[in-house]
Write an enzyme that holds these catalytic residues in place. Structure first.
Site, PDB file in Angstrom:
ATOM      1  N   ARG A  33       0.844  -1.213   0.000  1.00 38.46           N
ATOM      2  CA  ARG A  33       0.000   0.000   0.000  1.00 38.46           C
ATOM      3  C   ARG A  33       0.868   1.248   0.000  1.00 38.46           C
ATOM      4  NH1 ARG A  33      -4.769  -2.662   3.679  1.00 38.46           N
ATOM      5  NH2 ARG A  33      -5.197  -4.258   2.117  1.00 38.46           N
ATOM      6  N   GLU A 177     -12.700 -14.561  11.581  1.00 41.09           N
ATOM      7  CA  GLU A 177     -12.872 -13.866  10.301  1.00 41.09           C
ATOM      8  C   GLU A 177     -12.749 -14.811   9.111  1.00 41.09           C
ATOM      9  OE1 GLU A 177     -10.102 -10.666   9.552  1.00 41.09           O
ATOM     10  OE2 GLU A 177     -11.101 -10.093   7.697  1.00 41.09           O
ATOM     11  N   LYS A 219     -16.382 -11.773  12.253  1.00 44.09           N
ATOM     12  CA  LYS A 219     -16.011 -10.720  11.298  1.00 44.09           C
ATOM     13  C   LYS A 219     -16.191 -11.259   9.882  1.00 44.09           C
ATOM     14  CE  LYS A 219     -12.185  -7.665   9.994  1.00 44.09           C
ATOM     15  NZ  LYS A 219     -11.189  -6.735  10.491  1.00 44.09           N
ATOM     16  N   SER A 261     -14.327  -4.644   5.345  1.00 40.46           N
ATOM     17  CA  SER A 261     -14.792  -3.872   4.184  1.00 40.46           C
ATOM     18  C   SER A 261     -14.427  -4.549   2.863  1.00 40.46           C
ATOM     19  CB  SER A 261     -14.286  -2.428   4.230  1.00 40.46           C
ATOM     20  OG  SER A 261     -12.886  -2.347   4.260  1.00 40.46           O
ATOM     21  N   GLY A 262     -13.368  -5.308   2.835  1.00 46.52           N
ATOM     22  CA  GLY A 262     -13.090  -6.210   1.721  1.00 46.52           C
ATOM     23  C   GLY A 262     -12.746  -5.597   0.372  1.00 46.52           C
ATOM     24  N   GLY A 263     -12.485  -4.303   0.322  1.00 46.23           N
ATOM     25  CA  GLY A 263     -12.162  -3.687  -0.960  1.00 46.23           C
ATOM     26  C   GLY A 263     -13.285  -2.795  -1.484  1.00 46.23           C
ATOM     27  N   ARG A 294      -9.220  -1.009   5.086  1.00 49.23           N
ATOM     28  CA  ARG A 294      -9.127  -0.026   4.002  1.00 49.23           C
ATOM     29  C   ARG A 294     -10.223   1.044   4.066  1.00 49.23           C
ATOM     30  NH1 ARG A 294      -8.668  -4.759  -0.228  1.00 49.23           N
ATOM     31  NH2 ARG A 294      -9.609  -5.752   1.585  1.00 49.23           N
TER      32      ARG A 294
HETATM   33  P1  13P Z   1     -10.581  -4.556   5.075  1.00 47.01           P
HETATM   34  O1  13P Z   1     -11.661  -3.800   5.796  1.00 47.01           O
HETATM   35  O2  13P Z   1      -9.644  -3.670   4.315  1.00 47.01           O
HETATM   36  O3  13P Z   1     -11.124  -5.708   4.293  1.00 47.01           O
HETATM   37  O4  13P Z   1      -9.659  -5.165   6.201  1.00 47.01           O
HETATM   38  C1  13P Z   1     -10.237  -5.763   7.284  1.00 47.01           C
HETATM   39  C2  13P Z   1      -9.358  -6.806   7.791  1.00 47.01           C
HETATM   40  O5  13P Z   1      -9.047  -6.812   8.946  1.00 47.01           O
HETATM   41  C3  13P Z   1      -8.881  -7.841   6.870  1.00 47.01           C
HETATM   42  O6  13P Z   1      -8.361  -8.906   7.600  1.00 47.01           O
END
Ligand code: 13P
Length: 345
Positions: A33, A177, A219, A261-263, A294
């Site tokens: 990043r 998660e 999560k 949030s996943g992108g 993110r």
């Molecule tokens: P994102 O919200 O960017 O997907 O990251 C959350 C996270 O902890 C990924 O493991």
């Protein structure tokens, strides 16, 4: 097991409609990043960036917990104050990512299994002594031609459950998660089907490993169509699909769900969380909040770009996103909040 301690930590993390800041990017991910924005990929720049995040004025108004990476958990502010102490003093619960990454699953091309169980008991004790009160383990499931396989789903569900049991043994709340990735051209319906299947396996394994559901945080991904899929779904459709998927897979004694949030873009993730709370808050047994990486950090990182002169503005962007997401946990976010100048609070 430390039932009361686990429940007290979960309660604190979901208190006052706050959410979690995921800032546990591995060195490799953080460097990637940074590289995109021309930021030098050094230990010191990673330290500076994480200092910027956790010293954001007013962060604790919207953030109840922060997930750290091992490197970050051992770092200090420029004046020598340990990051963990800064968080604790601000009333933000420190957490720690404890998996060591998703690695190729032998025999299953294109699929991954998350590693890190070996020696985990000892590492958890150390993190607990350092001040962490919760942990995170992320499994990655990809939707594609014939995948995820049941072998991949089962291997990841089993590891998640063994990790969760080990966490609870030392009094750390496990964030469980299982991320069904957004990458791909799959439909919303496919995402829903796979997410439901994955969650059912995860909860079967958690049960088998005697994990106390009242002492975990789930999560999950939101149910959305793949990033390469052209079909647009409304916020309401995403909220409905996500909630229905969770209702058929997540037991009612799980206290809370903190989405990744996943992108998704920052605003999209906030709007989707908001719709879920606005439309379904009173109809679901769990609290619904955010544990975004993110979607909380990206605007901040893009302002900072490694320049000391931008720190204050970058922190205001984080404060703003955290505030919008806290509003979304109450179902009170409105897109007009985005027009509030970030320099105006
Ligand atoms: P994102 O919200 O960017 O997907 O990251 C959350 C996270 O902890 C990924 O493991």
């Amino acid at each position: 097991m430390h039932k009361q301690i686990l429940i007290a930590t979960v309660t604190k993390l979901f208190e006052n409609n706050k959410g979690l800041l995921a800032m546990d990017e591995s060195i490799v991910t953080c460097n990637k990043r940074f590289a995109k924005l021309g930021i030098p990929q050094t230990v010191e720049m990673r330290r500076k960036y994480r200092e910027l995040l956790i010293t954001t004025p007013g962060l604790n108004e919207s953030i109840s917990g922060a997930i750290l990476f091992d490197e970050t958990s051992r770092q200090q502010k420029a004046d020598g104050t340990p990051f963990i102490k800064i968080l604790i003093d601000a009333g933000i619960v420190p957490g720690i990512k404890v998996d060591i990454g998703a690695k190729p699953l032998a025999g299953f091309p294109g699929e991954k299994v998350t590693e890190g169980l070996d020696g985990l008991r000892k590492r958890l004790v150390e993190y607990q002594e350092m001040g962490a009160r919760f942990a995170k383990w992320r499994a990655v499931l990809t939707i594609g031609d014939g995948i995820p396989s049941s072998a991949c789903i089962e291997a990841n569900a089993h590891s998640l459950a063994r990790y969760a049991a080990l966490c609870q043994e030392v009094g750390l709340v496990p964030i469980v998660e299982p991320e069904v990735m957004m990458l791909g051209d799959h439909s919303l319906a496919q995402c829903r089907q796979v997410t439901s299947d994955v969650l059912n396996h995860v909860f079967a394994q958690l049960h088998q490993q005697k994990v106390l559901l009242e002492g975990i945080i789930l999560k999950p991904n939101m149910v959305i169509s793949g990033s390469e899929n052209k079909k647009h779904h409304s916020i309401e459709e995403v909220a409905e699909a996500t909630i229905n998927c969770l209702l058929e897979s997540v037991p009612a004694n799980v206290p809370g769900i903190a989405f990744l949030s996943g992108g998704q873009s920052a605003e999209e993730a906030t709007a989707n969380l908001n719709a879920m709370n606005r439309l379904y808050k009173s109809k679901v047994p769990w609290k619904l909040t955010f544990s975004f990486g993110r979607a909380l950090q990206q605007p901040t990182l893009e302002i900072w770009k490694g320049d000391d002169a931008t720190v204050v503005t970058a922190q205001k962007a984080l404060y703003h996103r955290a505030k919008c997401n806290a509003a979304a946990t109450r179902g009170e976010y409105d897109v007009s909040m985005e027009n509030d100048s970030i320099t105006n609070h």
